[in-house]
Design a protein around this motif. Structure first.
Motif, PDB file in Angstrom:
ATOM      1  N   ASP A 266      41.091  35.170  41.530  1.00  0.00           N
ATOM      2  CA  ASP A 266      42.299  35.980  41.711  1.00  0.00           C
ATOM      3  C   ASP A 266      43.181  35.447  42.823  1.00  0.00           C
ATOM      4  OD1 ASP A 266      41.387  37.584  39.686  1.00  0.00           O
ATOM      5  OD2 ASP A 266      40.437  39.028  41.037  1.00  0.00           O
ATOM      6  N   LEU A 267      42.552  34.869  43.857  1.00  0.00           N
ATOM      7  CA  LEU A 267      43.350  34.347  44.967  1.00  0.00           C
ATOM      8  C   LEU A 267      44.235  33.186  44.517  1.00  0.00           C
ATOM      9  CD1 LEU A 267      43.982  34.432  47.985  1.00  0.00           C
ATOM     10  CD2 LEU A 267      42.060  32.860  48.362  1.00  0.00           C
ATOM     11  N   THR A 268      43.685  32.303  43.682  1.00  0.00           N
ATOM     12  CA  THR A 268      44.492  31.185  43.173  1.00  0.00           C
ATOM     13  C   THR A 268      45.601  31.697  42.263  1.00  0.00           C
ATOM     14  OG1 THR A 268      42.524  29.785  43.272  1.00  0.00           O
ATOM     15  CG2 THR A 268      44.361  28.996  41.945  1.00  0.00           C
ATOM     16  N   SER A 273      53.271  30.937  40.472  1.00  0.00           N
ATOM     17  CA  SER A 273      54.512  31.628  40.131  1.00  0.00           C
ATOM     18  C   SER A 273      54.256  32.579  38.954  1.00  0.00           C
ATOM     19  CB  SER A 273      55.598  30.625  39.770  1.00  0.00           C
ATOM     20  OG  SER A 273      55.224  29.871  38.632  1.00  0.00           O
ATOM     21  N   GLU A 274      55.180  33.479  38.730  1.00  0.00           N
ATOM     22  CA  GLU A 274      55.004  34.448  37.662  1.00  0.00           C
ATOM     23  C   GLU A 274      54.932  33.768  36.302  1.00  0.00           C
ATOM     24  OE1 GLU A 274      54.310  38.165  36.100  1.00  0.00           O
ATOM     25  OE2 GLU A 274      54.422  37.551  38.206  1.00  0.00           O
ATOM     26  N   ALA A 275      55.759  32.734  36.110  1.00  0.00           N
ATOM     27  CA  ALA A 275      55.759  32.037  34.818  1.00  0.00           C
ATOM     28  C   ALA A 275      54.451  31.286  34.595  1.00  0.00           C
ATOM     29  CB  ALA A 275      56.945  31.078  34.747  1.00  0.00           C
ATOM     30  N   ASP A 276      53.959  30.594  35.648  1.00  0.00           N
ATOM     31  CA  ASP A 276      52.702  29.862  35.510  1.00  0.00           C
ATOM     32  C   ASP A 276      51.522  30.813  35.300  1.00  0.00           C
ATOM     33  OD1 ASP A 276      54.126  27.578  35.824  1.00  0.00           O
ATOM     34  OD2 ASP A 276      53.560  27.254  37.921  1.00  0.00           O
ATOM     35  N   ARG A 277      51.568  31.959  35.936  1.00  0.00           N
ATOM     36  CA  ARG A 277      50.489  32.915  35.788  1.00  0.00           C
ATOM     37  C   ARG A 277      50.435  33.456  34.360  1.00  0.00           C
ATOM     38  NH1 ARG A 277      52.174  36.597  38.976  1.00  0.00           N
ATOM     39  NH2 ARG A 277      51.533  35.508  40.858  1.00  0.00           N
ATOM     40  N   GLU A 278      51.574  33.822  33.801  1.00  0.00           N
ATOM     41  CA  GLU A 278      51.595  34.339  32.436  1.00  0.00           C
ATOM     42  C   GLU A 278      51.204  33.270  31.434  1.00  0.00           C
ATOM     43  OE1 GLU A 278      51.869  37.410  31.555  1.00  0.00           O
ATOM     44  OE2 GLU A 278      52.123  38.056  33.636  1.00  0.00           O
ATOM     45  N   MET A 279      51.635  32.014  31.671  1.00  0.00           N
ATOM     46  CA  MET A 279      51.273  30.928  30.778  1.00  0.00           C
ATOM     47  C   MET A 279      49.759  30.691  30.798  1.00  0.00           C
ATOM     48  SD  MET A 279      52.314  26.910  31.051  1.00  0.00           S
ATOM     49  CE  MET A 279      51.385  26.824  32.566  1.00  0.00           C
ATOM     50  N   PHE A 280      49.162  30.723  31.997  1.00  0.00           N
ATOM     51  CA  PHE A 280      47.720  30.518  32.088  1.00  0.00           C
ATOM     52  C   PHE A 280      46.963  31.641  31.384  1.00  0.00           C
ATOM     53  CE2 PHE A 280      43.807  31.607  34.358  1.00  0.00           C
ATOM     54  CZ  PHE A 280      43.068  30.457  34.134  1.00  0.00           C
ATOM     55  N   LYS A 281      47.373  32.899  31.572  1.00  0.00           N
ATOM     56  CA  LYS A 281      46.690  34.013  30.922  1.00  0.00           C
ATOM     57  C   LYS A 281      46.811  33.945  29.404  1.00  0.00           C
ATOM     58  CE  LYS A 281      47.071  37.298  34.761  1.00  0.00           C
ATOM     59  NZ  LYS A 281      47.604  38.615  35.193  1.00  0.00           N
ATOM     60  N   SER A 282      47.965  33.507  28.914  1.00  0.00           N
ATOM     61  CA  SER A 282      48.147  33.392  27.469  1.00  0.00           C
ATOM     62  C   SER A 282      47.234  32.309  26.895  1.00  0.00           C
ATOM     63  CB  SER A 282      49.612  33.088  27.152  1.00  0.00           C
ATOM     64  OG  SER A 282      49.801  32.908  25.776  1.00  0.00           O
ATOM     65  N   ASP A 456      29.977  35.078  46.916  1.00  0.00           N
ATOM     66  CA  ASP A 456      31.071  34.132  46.705  1.00  0.00           C
ATOM     67  C   ASP A 456      32.137  34.388  47.772  1.00  0.00           C
ATOM     68  OD1 ASP A 456      31.611  36.588  45.771  1.00  0.00           O
ATOM     69  OD2 ASP A 456      32.460  35.966  43.851  1.00  0.00           O
ATOM     70  N   GLY A 457      31.914  33.790  48.937  1.00  0.00           N
ATOM     71  CA  GLY A 457      32.883  33.938  50.009  1.00  0.00           C
ATOM     72  C   GLY A 457      32.999  35.375  50.462  1.00  0.00           C
ATOM     73  N   ARG A 458      34.190  35.885  50.538  1.00  0.00           N
ATOM     74  CA  ARG A 458      34.401  37.281  50.896  1.00  0.00           C
ATOM     75  C   ARG A 458      34.235  38.197  49.700  1.00  0.00           C
ATOM     76  NH1 ARG A 458      36.433  38.542  55.766  1.00  0.00           N
ATOM     77  NH2 ARG A 458      37.123  36.844  57.093  1.00  0.00           N
ATOM     78  N   GLY A 459      33.843  37.652  48.583  1.00  0.00           N
ATOM     79  CA  GLY A 459      33.622  38.486  47.415  1.00  0.00           C
ATOM     80  C   GLY A 459      34.886  38.667  46.612  1.00  0.00           C
ATOM     81  N   PRO A 460      34.752  39.051  45.369  1.00  0.00           N
ATOM     82  CA  PRO A 460      35.928  39.283  44.520  1.00  0.00           C
ATOM     83  C   PRO A 460      36.682  40.522  44.960  1.00  0.00           C
ATOM     84  CG  PRO A 460      33.928  39.974  43.393  1.00  0.00           C
ATOM     85  CD  PRO A 460      33.493  39.318  44.662  1.00  0.00           C
ATOM     86  N   SER A 461      37.872  40.652  44.451  1.00  0.00           N
ATOM     87  CA  SER A 461      38.669  41.825  44.759  1.00  0.00           C
ATOM     88  C   SER A 461      37.971  43.062  44.225  1.00  0.00           C
ATOM     89  CB  SER A 461      40.064  41.701  44.130  1.00  0.00           C
ATOM     90  OG  SER A 461      40.840  42.845  44.415  1.00  0.00           O
ATOM     91  N   PRO A 462      37.727  44.081  45.056  1.00  0.00           N
ATOM     92  CA  PRO A 462      36.952  45.244  44.594  1.00  0.00           C
ATOM     93  C   PRO A 462      37.694  46.035  43.537  1.00  0.00           C
ATOM     94  CG  PRO A 462      37.883  45.648  46.771  1.00  0.00           C
ATOM     95  CD  PRO A 462      38.170  44.216  46.455  1.00  0.00           C
TER      96      PRO A 462
END
Length: 895
Positions: A266-268, A273-282, A456-462
């Motif tokens: 989630d941190l990465t 950017s919003e466009a890259d994030r939506e493209m990756f999820k798709s 895993d580090g500080r852990g995932p987002s709760p």
């Protein structure tokens, strides 16, 4: 005991009172807990219960399945899947250890990704459950009449209007409204906005038993969690490939479980950017659907990815990463460069260094498939083949790698022996790549034990986070880092300074705004259940201290906790309390009293995971650095701290009393509550709580405690006993509490001897055992109990009474006095035994035995002729009387 169980050591354990099931549940994991809370507001669900799944039946240790029963008669078994583990479907021939017809076919997989969008609904429903639980066992006739009048009127009304009516207990009214909302009789928006004082409640215009909008969200399986291989239980619109013959897929069987693929955290994603994030999820969703053999037309309709693109991205995800695995979803990121796989053979030459040998190491691993596991086992030793070692040098692994190549027939003219560094750089880079791909194994093998415990580090987002002020609390104890002394005067007015051992302090803070609500100084070697309850009690009933109190020195107005700074939050409960798994926190007195009185849920985080309660840990560290670590008697942060300089001597020399240390901590608590914080956007915790209370449009819900419950019952300790007594001797019935060796009596059953032997539930005040109340189930009556005389004069807490009883048992064990009768008996037996050992004693024993045998024979003969002996005796006695001339009158009635 479920909290202390080893199988739940790494999981979040929740204790939750379910209003729908009217049962106290112990739930392992955030995902099952969120689903259970959401089901409370679903009218289509008639009930649910959790059941442990044994590891041998396809589940991991400590896993739970949820059996959900709907109002229409159908039922499902929800299996909760961790995204980091492989989801396994049950064996149809073996379900819960039973074979054949008892196998459960309708199993639905559930994951946590679908719950992120239901955070607001979850928070609202959790508050409603808290309202209902807090108002249990309270008389609600007056409030119920007012609430029913509003339901019958059928007009919308605001929540705050019901709390401002006269002669209304706000806690009871909130409990009734929560019950009506959970059952569907009142409608309110729970999905898009937090429930507040200005929320509009609307009486239901339809049958409350019909389906609600929460049903599709939690009753249907999510697409990404359904195992479609050989299964037809998919949600609507999801079709299996219908071509003739065996369905084919570009993903091999060993990689069909995409939940085990390397993924982007989630941190990465937050830095994209919003466009890259939506493209990756798709792209990721398209690859997941392709892995499940979904039609490409359906994939395009859902993700807008064409068939060639789906095939390209799927093959790209399956490329090897050079460390024995695949690249995974990382290959879908923009600009990600997939590693190079060499196919051309290489000719090794001396003196070329590493140039020209790109990909040769990968060819060696492909040729000798066991070498990859060989290097991994050397880098992360688990103790199976050799003793576990911390921080194995890369050079040692490289030397073992060369010896392994020699054993496999690699000669001097082959790579890496003919190169300058003989492959040392390749082995080193490969080891670093393994550490990157297996961070948990790397921390265990190369870092400390504390670092290894972190998953895993500080852990995932709760998944579960505080959404408003005064809802989520964290509680923890801290060892003071300074030495204090106790000063007292003897009869000659001479002062003595005695150093006091380090003691604990306990804090309770709000998770949303970091404000300190509760504080208690534990002047004993270890915290107890009473200390935990005293911390919570200080947050509930907080009054400013008087001017003569030691705390008043650094608190100008005597106020340092939020309850004293803001009187509106006094006698208020909360929704969730997070604690660690210390014995004082997990005991029954703490969990039962907190949940019974406050109606809250309790969360016990993973063992040895301080980051699960980072806020309270941070506040403890801040108060320590600003306060007691600056006094001359400080112990510092450890034995090597330079501030540590004869703390015991400094404490006695400068007369640093224990009350001084506590007063310093209190002053720092006030400063913390009043100081602005950059993390709170330059606002103080006190300002945030004040704004939430003063402005009704803020998402703050008051959680007052019922006014009709005894306050001391918050410290009640429960004991199951029986009424005892001896009615034949005129004793009054009594109750014996064996733990503290105390006998209680009551005027209510003093004249009722028929109650002897009946069970009784006894509630004893942890702070003063003289306060006790009993409940007799057979007659449904509560009685006031009075302790025996020796406990009436002084105030003794439950823990001190246990110590007194324990000390008595220890003293009885140390008692070596022997009864005089026992000593006499042993001496007499020794004397008799010694007499038989001498010659004269042996002769006397033989003579005594001979006399005894003669008497036995005579008795036997006399027994055989008993009647004749009696007759002869009478006749002989009569003849003898006649001969002597004596007149005898028989008294036996015989002539």
């Amino acid at each position: 005991m479920a909290v202390r169980d080893q199988k739940n050591r790494l999981a979040n354990v929740w204790l939750f009172d379910s209003p729908k099931m009217n049962e106290r549940l112990v739930i392992s994991g955030d995902v099952p807990f969120m689903h259970a809370v959401l089901l409370e507001a679903d009218p289509t669900v008639a009930g649910y219960f959790l059941r442990d799944r044994m590891a041998q039946n396809g589940g991991r240790a400590g896993a739970q399945d949820m059996w959900v029963y709907y109002a229409d008669g159908r039922h499902e078994v929800w299996r909760f899947v961790d995204a980091a583990r492989q989801p396994t479907m049950p064996n149809p021939n073996d379900a819960d250890g039973e074979r054949g017809a008892n196998a459960e076919p309708n199993i639905v997989l559930k994951m946590g990704e679908a719950l992120e969008s239901h955070a607001i609904r979850f928070d609202n429903v959790l508050h409603l459950c808290g309202f209902v639980n807090r108002a249990r066992s309270c008389t609600a006739w007056h409030e119920a009449r007012l609430a029913i009048e509003r339901l019958v009127a059928g007009k919308p009304f605001k929540l705050i209007d019901t709390l401002q009516q006269g002669d209304v207990d706000p806690a009871v009214m909130l409990g009734l409204l929560g019950h009506y909302i959970l059952n569907g009789e009142l409608q309110v928006d729970l999905a898009t906005q937090l429930l507040g004082r200005l929320s509009e409640l609307r009486p239901a215009q339809h049958d409350p038993g019909c389906a609600s909008d929460v049903a599709p969200a939690i009753a249907l399986p999510i697409i990404d969690s359904v195992d479609a291989r050989g299964s037809e239980r998919l949600c609507e619109g999801l079709k299996i490939r219908s071509a003739r013959g065996r369905p084919r897929c570009i993903v091999s069987a060993e990689h069909r479980d995409f939940t085990r693929w390397p993924d982007v955290d989630d941190l990465t994603l937050s830095f994209m950017s919003e466009a890259d994030r939506e493209m990756f999820k798709s792209r990721r969703r398209a690859v997941m659907l392709a892995t499940r053999d979904v039609e490409y037309d359906e994939i395009y309709r859902r993700t807008k990815c064409t068939e060639p693109a789906v095939r390209y991205w799927t093959k790209r995800c399956l490329l090897p990463d050079g460390a024995g695995g695949i690249v995974g979803f990382l290959a879908l990121m923009r600009g990600y460069r997939v590693g190079y796989t060499r196919t051309k053979s290489v000719e090794v030459q001396q003196g070329s260094g590493s140039a020209g040998y790109a990909g040769v190491f990968g060819q060696v691993l492909e040729r000798y498939e066991d070498l990859a596991d060989f290097i991994k086992d050397r880098l992360f030793p688990d103790g199976s083949e050799r003793l576990p070692e911390k921080r194995v040098p890369y050079r040692s692994i490289w030397i073992d790698f060369k010896l392994a190549l020699r054993e496999r027939g690699v000669g001097d003219g082959d790579w890496p022996f003919k190169t300058d560094n003989q492959g040392e750089k390749a082995v080193r880079e490969y080891c670093k790549e393994l550490e990157k791909n297996y961070p948990l194994l790397a921390r265990r093998a190369r870092l400390s034990a504390d670092a290894a415990r972190r998953a895993d580090g500080r852990g995932p987002s709760p998944l579960i986070r505080a959404q408003r002020v005064g809802s989520f609390m964290q509680l923890d104890f801290h060892f003071t880092d300074a030495i204090g002394c106790l000063i007292f005067e003897d009869a000659r007015k001479v002062q003595h300074r005695i150093p006091v051992a380090r003691f604990y302090i306990g804090l309770m803070c709000d998770e949303s705004n970091q404000s300190v609500y509760g504080f208690n100084a534990v002047l004993r070697p270890a915290p107890t259940a009473q200390n935990v309850l005293e911390i919570v009690d200080s947050a509930i009933r907080t009054d400013p201290v008087d001017s003569g109190h030691p705390f008043f020195r650094y608190a100008p107005d005597g106020s340092y906790l939020i309850g004293a700074l803001i009187p509106e939050v006094r006698r208020s409960g909360f929704t969730v309390l997070r604690m660690d798994r210390a014995w004082c926190n997990t005991c029954a007195d703490v969990t039962n009293n907190l949940m019974d009185v406050l109606g809250c849920a309790i969360n016990f985080g993973p063992a040895r995971a301080w980051w699960a309660r980072a806020i309270i840990e941070r506040i403890n560290g801040t108060l320590t650095r600003r306060g007691v670590q600056r006094v001359p008697s400080t112990l510092g942060s450890g034995p090597t701290d330079g501030r540590r300089d004869d703390p015991v001597g400094k404490a006695t020399r400068y007369e640093i009393k224990v009350s001084d240390l506590i007063a310093i901590i209190v002053g720092e608590i006030r400063h913390h509550n009043m100081q602005t914080n950059e993390g709170l956007h330059n606002a103080s915790p006190e300002q945030l709580v004040r704004a939430a209370v003063d402005f009704p449009e803020q998402p703050y819900l008051p959680q007052p405690l019922p006014q009709r419950k005894d306050d001391w019952m918050f410290f009640a300790h429960l004991e199951e006993a029986r009424i005892t007594g001896r009615a034949a001797k005129g004793e009054q019935p009594s109750v014996r509490i064996h733990g503290i060796r105390c006998t209680y009596r009551s005027r209510d059953f003093a004249d009722k001897p028929w109650l002897i032997g009946k069970p009784i539930t006894v509630y004893i005040d942890l702070r003063d055992i003289r306060h006790a109340v009993g409940f007799i189930p057979d007659i449904k009556q509560s009685v006031e109990l009075v302790p025996e005389r020796k406990w009436r004069e002084y105030r003794v807490s439950w823990s001190d009474a246990l110590l007194i009883a324990r000390d008595r048992r220890i003293r009885r064990g140390d008692d070596e006095f022997r009864a005089v009768v026992s000593i006499f008996q042993e001496e007499q037996m020794k004397a008799l035994a010694q007499a038989t050992k001498t010659k004269r004693g042996a002769m006397n024993a033989k003579n005594l035995a001979l006399v005894t045998a003669r008497h036995e024979l005579n008795d036997k003969k006399q027994g055989e002729n008993l009647e004749s002996a009696v007759e002869e005796g009478w006749e002989s006695s009569i003849d003898l009387v006649k001969a002597l001339g004596i007149s005898i009158i028989p008294l036996t009635g015989r002539n």
